[in-house]
Design a protein around this motif. Structure first.
Motif, PDB file in Angstrom:
ATOM      1  N   PHE A 125       0.831  -1.205   0.000  1.00  0.00           N
ATOM      2  CA  PHE A 125       0.000   0.000   0.000  1.00  0.00           C
ATOM      3  C   PHE A 125       0.871   1.264   0.000  1.00  0.00           C
ATOM      4  N   ILE A 126       1.891   1.289   0.856  1.00  0.00           N
ATOM      5  CA  ILE A 126       2.751   2.472   0.929  1.00  0.00           C
ATOM      6  C   ILE A 126       3.545   2.641  -0.364  1.00  0.00           C
ATOM      7  N   PHE A 131       4.635   5.670  -5.634  1.00  0.00           N
ATOM      8  CA  PHE A 131       4.665   5.696  -7.103  1.00  0.00           C
ATOM      9  C   PHE A 131       3.556   6.583  -7.663  1.00  0.00           C
ATOM     10  N   LYS A 132       2.397   6.551  -7.026  1.00  0.00           N
ATOM     11  CA  LYS A 132       1.313   7.430  -7.484  1.00  0.00           C
ATOM     12  C   LYS A 132       1.695   8.895  -7.317  1.00  0.00           C
ATOM     13  N   GLN A 133       2.347   9.222  -6.206  1.00  0.00           N
ATOM     14  CA  GLN A 133       2.790  10.592  -5.976  1.00  0.00           C
ATOM     15  C   GLN A 133       3.787  11.027  -7.052  1.00  0.00           C
ATOM     16  N   ALA A 134       4.565  10.070  -7.542  1.00  0.00           N
ATOM     17  CA  ALA A 134       5.559  10.371  -8.581  1.00  0.00           C
ATOM     18  C   ALA A 134       4.934  10.448  -9.976  1.00  0.00           C
ATOM     19  N   GLY A 135       3.622  10.242 -10.070  1.00  0.00           N
ATOM     20  CA  GLY A 135       2.932  10.397 -11.342  1.00  0.00           C
ATOM     21  C   GLY A 135       2.684   9.117 -12.109  1.00  0.00           C
ATOM     22  N   TYR A 136       3.020   7.979 -11.517  1.00  0.00           N
ATOM     23  CA  TYR A 136       2.796   6.703 -12.197  1.00  0.00           C
ATOM     24  C   TYR A 136       1.329   6.293 -12.110  1.00  0.00           C
ATOM     25  N   TYR A 294      14.153   2.164  -7.694  1.00  0.00           N
ATOM     26  CA  TYR A 294      13.531   2.265  -9.015  1.00  0.00           C
ATOM     27  C   TYR A 294      13.809   3.621  -9.665  1.00  0.00           C
ATOM     28  N   GLY A 295      14.092   4.639  -8.842  1.00  0.00           N
ATOM     29  CA  GLY A 295      14.391   5.955  -9.383  1.00  0.00           C
ATOM     30  C   GLY A 295      13.414   7.054  -9.016  1.00  0.00           C
ATOM     31  N   ILE A 296      12.558   6.796  -8.028  1.00  0.00           N
ATOM     32  CA  ILE A 296      11.612   7.812  -7.576  1.00  0.00           C
ATOM     33  C   ILE A 296      12.367   8.903  -6.816  1.00  0.00           C
ATOM     34  N   ALA A 297      11.999  10.150  -7.022  1.00  0.00           N
ATOM     35  CA  ALA A 297      12.678  11.271  -6.391  1.00  0.00           C
ATOM     36  C   ALA A 297      12.347  11.376  -4.902  1.00  0.00           C
ATOM     37  N   GLU A 298      13.309  11.882  -4.120  1.00  0.00           N
ATOM     38  CA  GLU A 298      13.099  12.071  -2.689  1.00  0.00           C
ATOM     39  C   GLU A 298      11.859  12.917  -2.413  1.00  0.00           C
ATOM     40  N   LYS A 299      11.676  13.978  -3.181  1.00  0.00           N
ATOM     41  CA  LYS A 299      10.560  14.887  -2.942  1.00  0.00           C
ATOM     42  C   LYS A 299       9.222  14.161  -3.019  1.00  0.00           C
ATOM     43  N   ASP A 300       9.073  13.266  -3.997  1.00  0.00           N
ATOM     44  CA  ASP A 300       7.820  12.525  -4.131  1.00  0.00           C
ATOM     45  C   ASP A 300       7.604  11.600  -2.941  1.00  0.00           C
ATOM     46  N   ILE A 302       8.814  12.081   0.131  1.00  0.00           N
ATOM     47  CA  ILE A 302       8.488  12.944   1.271  1.00  0.00           C
ATOM     48  C   ILE A 302       7.030  13.394   1.202  1.00  0.00           C
ATOM     49  N   ASP A 303       6.607  13.836   0.021  1.00  0.00           N
ATOM     50  CA  ASP A 303       5.218  14.303  -0.120  1.00  0.00           C
ATOM     51  C   ASP A 303       4.220  13.197   0.183  1.00  0.00           C
ATOM     52  N   ALA A 304       4.506  11.978  -0.295  1.00  0.00           N
ATOM     53  CA  ALA A 304       3.581  10.860  -0.080  1.00  0.00           C
ATOM     54  C   ALA A 304       3.543  10.437   1.383  1.00  0.00           C
TER      55      ALA A 304
END
Length: 462
Positions: A125-126, A131-136, A294-300, A302-304
């Motif tokens: 779930f987390i 990944f959703k926060q990163a736009g996927y 996988y390459g998700i940014a730190e900011k995404d 943190i936001d999630a």
């Protein structure tokens, strides 16, 4: 091609449904009549029939005339008459590996697979939220979608979700791994391995571990909780490790504070506000390890994590009743229960428990010894939702193991009554806490029964 699926259980149903979707003429057979299955399974079988699968239920001796191939349920013994007929006719038998490859070919995106004894649902779930926060566009399958994850995966393929996503994130319990044992997994994650479900593996922890480690074989990149390093290092020398430990030397580590979580990795670190409790910290470190790898940014991330508020029936606050806060938790293994109980150790807690034997026999004495160290009022249900039978001995086994002489111990026939009685033995300001496996096994049904009991109790004892 005409295929006979032998067994309408947890393996046979998803196989039959996908083969039907792939233009096989499918018959699914089982000695049980439709009415012998649980209500939710009956609904699935009826849906399969609408889609074109022929149901041949209540048949002890199915015909193989005109059949080109078969799929045999793993539980079908070689001595069964139908198994002998299949062997004598030299029919093509579809293996789990072949079925798994068929599924794999129908998923055109990267797969992230998450397994473990505890925490796989939460971590799935987390990870999905990151990944959703990163736009996927995420296709997520977990026990929150369907208690049998393999059915959720096949349902997604049938309904086109596999073609309408950027990435697939799958919780992979041991049953699903057994059926889908040859997927191409981009990143595999192991949360932990504890002694549970051993009754399904002849009592062997080694066999249970072997099943879990199928994910390692399927994974291009493999991430493991540091607690499993001894097991993983024997089979893989390039595994990535994580843990919740301030002094960790793992590839990814987490440090917790008052409403924050810090993730350390390589020569980097970042801190995020964090509003959750208990085991969510370690699971968030695991999810972050997957996302960063996988390459998700730190900011995404943190936001999630800043917005994460938990998931159903995992330390879930379902509201206040007559001045009592009610928390539902699906913890049922020793370590998970201890983490939850530690979190509430400074509160006055009235605890009500499920029947602890679902698909596996569990050490109920161990449960009693543990909860008795933290809680003075314990109410245990004796109703086994799997067998639909009242087994009061299971409730008494938990209660008899409580060593606290001042503890109030109550056994009752079902979880609804247990929830109701919590109000009799609590007062405003107390915490009413549920723990046990049935929310994980059949969340929708169990939560409905609990909520019914809470409503009755809050009115009866107000």
């Amino acid at each position: 091609m005409k295929c006979l699926v032998i067994g309408a259980g947890n393996a046979g149903r998803p196989v039959a449904r996908l083969l039907n979707n792939q233009d096989y003429d499918v018959i699914i057979t089982d000695p049980k009549n439709l009415s012998d299955f649980k209500t939710d399974v009956q609904s699935i079988l009826k849906q399969m029939e609408k889609e074109g699968v022929i149901l041949d239920l209540g048949n002890d001796d199915p015909s193989i005339e005109g059949i080109d191939c078969v799929y045999k349920a793993p539980t079908l013994p070689d001595s069964a008459p139908i198994a002998k007929k299949v062997k004598e006719a030299n029919l093509k038998v579809i293996s789990n590996e072949e079925f798994s490859k068929m599924v794999n070919d129908l998923i055109p995106v990267d797969i992230i697979g998450i397994t473990g004894t505890m925490g796989k649902t939460t971590t799935t779930f987390i990870t999905t939220s990151l990944f959703k926060q990163a736009g996927y566009k995420v296709w997520a399958c977990s026990s929150l979608v369907n208690n049998l994850v393999s059915e959720a995966i096949i349902d997604g393929i049938v309904k086109g979700k596999a073609q309408d996503c950027d990435i697939a994130i799958f919780e992979l319990p041991h049953g699903t791994i057994g059926l889908l044992n040859d997927l191409s997994v981009k990143i595999g994650l192991l949360t932990n391995i504890a002694e549970d479900h051993l009754s399904e593996f002849g009592g062997s922890l080694e066999k249970y571990q072997e099943r879990k480690l199928i994910l390692e074989k399927m994974s291009e990149i493999f991430i493991s909780n540091n607690s499993c390093r001894d097991i993983i290092s024997k089979v893989r020398d390039n595994a990535i490790y994580y843990e919740l430990n301030e002094n960790s030397s793992c590839d990814f580590s987490g440090v917790t504070g008052d409403k924050y979580l810090t993730i350390n990795y390589k020569d980097n670190s970042f801190t995020t506000p964090f509003h959750m409790m208990s085991y969510f910290f370690e699971n968030s470190v695991a999810a972050s390890a997957v996302a960063l790898t996988y390459g998700i940014a730190e900011k995404d991330i943190i936001d999630a994590l800043s917005e994460f508020r938990g998931l159903p029936a995992h330390m879930e606050d379902v509201g206040e009743y007559n001045g009592r806060k009610v928390i539902l938790d699906s913890a049922f293994l020793y370590d998970g229960m201890k983490i939850t109980l530690e979190y509430f150790k400074d509160e006055n807690v009235v605890l009500f428990l499920d029947h602890f034997d679902t698909l596996s026999k569990r050490d109920k004495k161990e449960v009693g010894e543990l909860v008795g160290q933290y809680v003075d009022v314990i109410i245990a249900s004796g109703f086994n939702e799997v067998t639909q039978e009242v087994e009061m001995d299971a409730a008494y086994e938990v209660l008899d193991a409580i060593e606290n002489p001042d503890a109030t111990k109550i056994a009752c026939e079902n979880i609804t009554d247990a929830a109701e009685l919590t109000f009799k033995y609590s007062k405003p300001g107390d915490i009413i806490l549920h723990m046990g496996p049935l929310i994980a096994y059949d969340r929708k049904t169990t939560v409905a029964k609990i909520m019914e009991g809470l409503k009755k109790g809050s009115k009866k004892y107000e």
